[in-house]
Design a protein around this motif. Structure first.
Motif, short mmCIF file in Angstrom:
data_model
loop_
_atom_site.label_atom_id
_atom_site.label_comp_id
_atom_site.label_asym_id
_atom_site.label_seq_id
_atom_site.Cartn_x
_atom_site.Cartn_y
_atom_site.Cartn_z
N GLN B 6 0.85 -1.18 0.00
CA GLN B 6 0.00 0.00 0.00
C GLN B 6 0.89 1.24 0.00
O GLN B 6 1.94 1.26 0.63
CB GLN B 6 -0.89 0.04 1.25
N CYS B 23 -3.05 0.33 -3.96
CA CYS B 23 -2.92 -1.04 -3.47
C CYS B 23 -2.49 -1.92 -4.63
O CYS B 23 -3.13 -1.91 -5.69
CB CYS B 23 -4.23 -1.54 -2.90
N TRP B 34 -11.13 -2.97 0.25
CA TRP B 34 -10.65 -1.81 0.99
C TRP B 34 -11.48 -1.68 2.27
O TRP B 34 -12.72 -1.73 2.23
CB TRP B 34 -10.80 -0.52 0.19
N CYS B 91 -5.91 -2.51 2.67
CA CYS B 91 -6.25 -3.22 1.46
C CYS B 91 -6.04 -4.71 1.73
O CYS B 91 -5.14 -5.09 2.51
CB CYS B 91 -5.34 -2.76 0.32
#
Lengths: 117, 115
Positions: B6, B23, B34, B91
């Motif tokens: 990320q 991500c 998410w 993520c």
């Protein structure tokens, strides 16, 4: 509406003792996976244990085991012989693999576990 | 090394600005997610994606936009950041729903502060 409920925001246990974290969930589907994840202060998400809903046998991973009651929609985590390193936030989660909500991965609000020496 | 990354890991932005959190996964996992994590709320699903070009809303999608033009990338955009969007964003990806041994893999999180 809360889909996954962890009714214990905080729990504590003495080192070497056993503790059980509770989790209930709400679904009308029959095909799903259940998970317990551990989050230490580093915020890393670590898989503790996984359960397939179609399996009646409760999953076990070393000191961690679950009590899966499908009819009651309950999925509790038992930690035996607690260690200081078990102290963390624990999240219960589930995901459907069939049905209209296929692929939605839901988490509870977490239970903060403290382990006392 | 393989995994989910990320970026940025830490971001401070001003109210009203557009912010994109990236991500990237090095596998070819079908599902990506998410989440935002706030004290007392656990992880709340913002958006998820079952494959490239397939996305769907989660529990708290308002104020966020996602896209997935490539399987490995799943960016999250705050179109006009608000202070209530100050949070830690995670993520995650999942191999497949057909595999009983599947595991959810998480990124390390992105700390976003909106001032």
């Amino acid at each position: 509406a809360q889909t996954v409920t962890q009714s214990q925001p905080e729990m504590s246990v003495q080192e070497a003792e056993t503790v059980t974290l509770s989790c209930t969930y709400d679904t009308s589907e029959s095909d799903y996976y259940l998970f317990w994840y551990k989050q230490p202060p580093s915020r890393q998400m670590i898989l503790v244990i996984r359960q397939e809903a179609y399996k009646q046998q409760n999953a076990t991973e070393n000191r961690f085991s679950v009590n899966f009651q499908k009819a009651a929609k309950s999925f509790s985590l038992k930690i035996s012989d607690s260690q200081l390193g078990d102290a963390a936030m624990y999240f219960c989660a589930y995901i459907h693999f069939r049905g209209s909500t296929l692929g939605r991965l839901y988490f509870g609000r977490g239970t903060q576990l403290t382990v006392w020496p | 090394d393989a995994g989910i990354t990320q970026s940025p890991r830490y971001k401070i932005t001003e109210t009203g600005r557009q912010v994109t959190l990236m991500c990237h996964q090095t596998w070819s996992h079908s599902y990506m997610f998410w989440y935002r994590q706030d004290l007392g709320h656990g992880l709340r699903l913002i958006y998820y994606s079952a494959a490239a070009d397939i996305t769907d809303k989660g529990e708290v999608p308002d104020g966020y936009v996602v896209s997935r033009s490539k399987t490995e990338n799943f960016p999250l955009t705050l179109e006009s950041a608000t202070r209530s969007q100050t949070s830690v964003y995670f993520c995650a990806s999942l191999t497949s729903l057909d595999y009983s041994g599947n595991t959810i893999y998480f990124g390390e999180g992105s700390w976003l502060t909106v001032v």
